[in-house]
Write a protein that holds these residues in place. Structure first.
Motif, PDB file in Angstrom:
ATOM      1  N   GLY A 156       0.821  -1.205   0.000  1.00  0.00           N
ATOM      2  CA  GLY A 156       0.000   0.000   0.000  1.00  0.00           C
ATOM      3  C   GLY A 156       0.853   1.251   0.000  1.00  0.00           C
ATOM      4  N   GLU A 157       0.417   2.243   0.751  1.00  0.00           N
ATOM      5  CA  GLU A 157       1.140   3.522   0.784  1.00  0.00           C
ATOM      6  C   GLU A 157       2.481   3.411   1.482  1.00  0.00           C
ATOM      7  OE1 GLU A 157       0.268   6.284  -0.765  1.00  0.00           O
ATOM      8  OE2 GLU A 157      -1.492   5.257  -1.582  1.00  0.00           O
ATOM      9  N   GLY A 236      -2.649  -2.247  -6.892  1.00  0.00           N
ATOM     10  CA  GLY A 236      -2.548  -3.685  -6.690  1.00  0.00           C
ATOM     11  C   GLY A 236      -2.910  -4.475  -7.932  1.00  0.00           C
TER      12      GLY A 236
END
Length: 385
Positions: A156-157, A236
């Protein structure tokens, strides 16, 4: 005591090369998260991708001397240690210059690992077992690339977590190779034999062919996630779709070259595969469904790998092989260091997410030109070259 089973040793070498593939592809897999954070623009992202290969330009030639002086085991482990150190610096870097330094250090380690692994396989396998063993070794790198594209965006981030993971996988391979590869005797260091006058041009053609082929593959993998994100995919999903290239290359990478040799037209098949790879890229940019285009690219990318490396054996004599392989890898790493930043610069100059993909198609066109020139040279008598 280290295992004497050469296939088990090859399997553990494959684990190390999977880690190398993950680390190489980490920047491309996390690219949409890095731009605007660790890097300011796409040119700098391309530079980070290419920097992994930059140190290989300097280490390729002396690698043979280092192997003879310190032994296979020491160089394999030194390469992994540098990959872990550089990966850790990259993951913790507060600024782009330090990230670039970490990337270069890790890339220097990967070049040592690459050349030492190839030499180790040549030492441990011969005859009918050599081709499948080389196929297994070559397959490990795209497995790592595909795994990076599939798994690292899941961070993710928190892109630093993905970079830490890529360094940790290299660290995992350290005790495995330390156990698998025994410390061998250190032989005398022979002076490098010079290339024969007629070997220079064919060798440079093979090196440029290998570099441009690999640069096209690397640029696609490095910029495909960002291209797919620009088409509306989430990070993703973009990574998962882009990873299809790495998975698709696996079926024909170990055996595609051997099949082409049995058909009796290896250079023609290599040319058709390169042209097909370029057509798949143009179809992707032209709006074709991404998954089929990327799978087609990956399938066609398999046979040229072993076919091009086999050409290296045709253009070098036994006497000049050590020096010639160093030149070959220097061109390979130089191409991977220079061409991805060109693709990134085109993205910045045009603002078009498809620009790097088109650049990769251009690199394949260059590969076809090199192959055509090489075919003309190999068709002439040695005395005329």
């Amino acid at each position: 005591m280290a295992p004497r089973n050469r296939w088990l040793e090859l399997l553990l070498i494959g684990v190390a090369r999977i880690g190398m593939g993950v680390q190489f592809q980490a920047i491309g897999a996390l690219g949409p998260l890095l731009v605007g954070g660790l890097v300011a623009d796409w040119t700098r992202l391309g530079t980070l991708i290419g920097a992994y290969s930059l140190a290989g330009v300097a280490t390729a030639l002396p690698a043979g001397w280092l192997l003879a002086r310190f032994g296979d085991r020491a160089i394999l482990l030194a390469g992994l240690w540098l990959m872990v150190l550089g990966g850790a610096v990259l993951a913790a870097a507060p600024s782009y210059p330090l990230a670039l330094l970490g990337r270069v250090v890790a890339g220097g380690g990967s070049s040592l690992l690459t050349i030492a692994c190839a030499k180790r396989v040549l030492d441990r396998f011969a005859g009918p077992s050599l081709a499948p063993a080389m196929g297994v070794m070559l397959s490990a790198w795209p497995i790592g690339i595909a795994a990076a594209l599939l798994l690292l965006p899941l961070a993710g981030e928190d892109w630093r977590l993905g970079l830490i993971g890529s360094a940790a996988l290299c660290a995992l391979a350290l005790p495995l190779l330390a156990w698998a590869v025994p410390a061998g005797p250190r032989g005398p260091v022979d002076p490098m034999a010079r290339l024969q006058p007629g070997e220079w041009a064919p060798l440079l053609a093979v090196g440029a062919l290998w570099a441009s082929y690999n640069a096209a593959y690397a640029v696609l993998l490095g910029f495909a996630p960002a291209f797919l994100v620009a088409q509306g995919a989430g990070p993703g999903m973009a990574g998962a779709v882009a990873s299809l290239v790495g998975w698709a290359i696996l079926p024909l990478l170990p055996l595609g070259g051997a099949i082409a040799e049995r058909l009796g037209r290896p250079m023609l098949i290599c040319a058709l595969c390169l042209a097909g790879m370029g057509a798949a890229l143009l179809a992707l940019v032209g709006g074709a469904p991404a998954a089929p285009a990327l799978v087609a690219f990956g399938l066609l990318a398999g046979p040229p790998a072993s076919l091009i490396m086999a050409l290296l054996g045709r253009v070098l004599s036994a006497r000049s092989r050590a020096f010639g392989v160093g030149i070959h890898y220097m061109l390979f790493y130089g191409g991977l260091a220079v061409l991805p930043p060109v693709a990134g610069a085109l993205r910045d100059a045009t603002g078009d997410p498809a620009a790097p993909i088109l650049a990769a198609a251009g690199f394949l066109a260059l590969a076809l030109l090199c192959l055509a020139g090489l075919g003309a040279m190999l068709g002439r008598p040695a005395s005329a070259r």
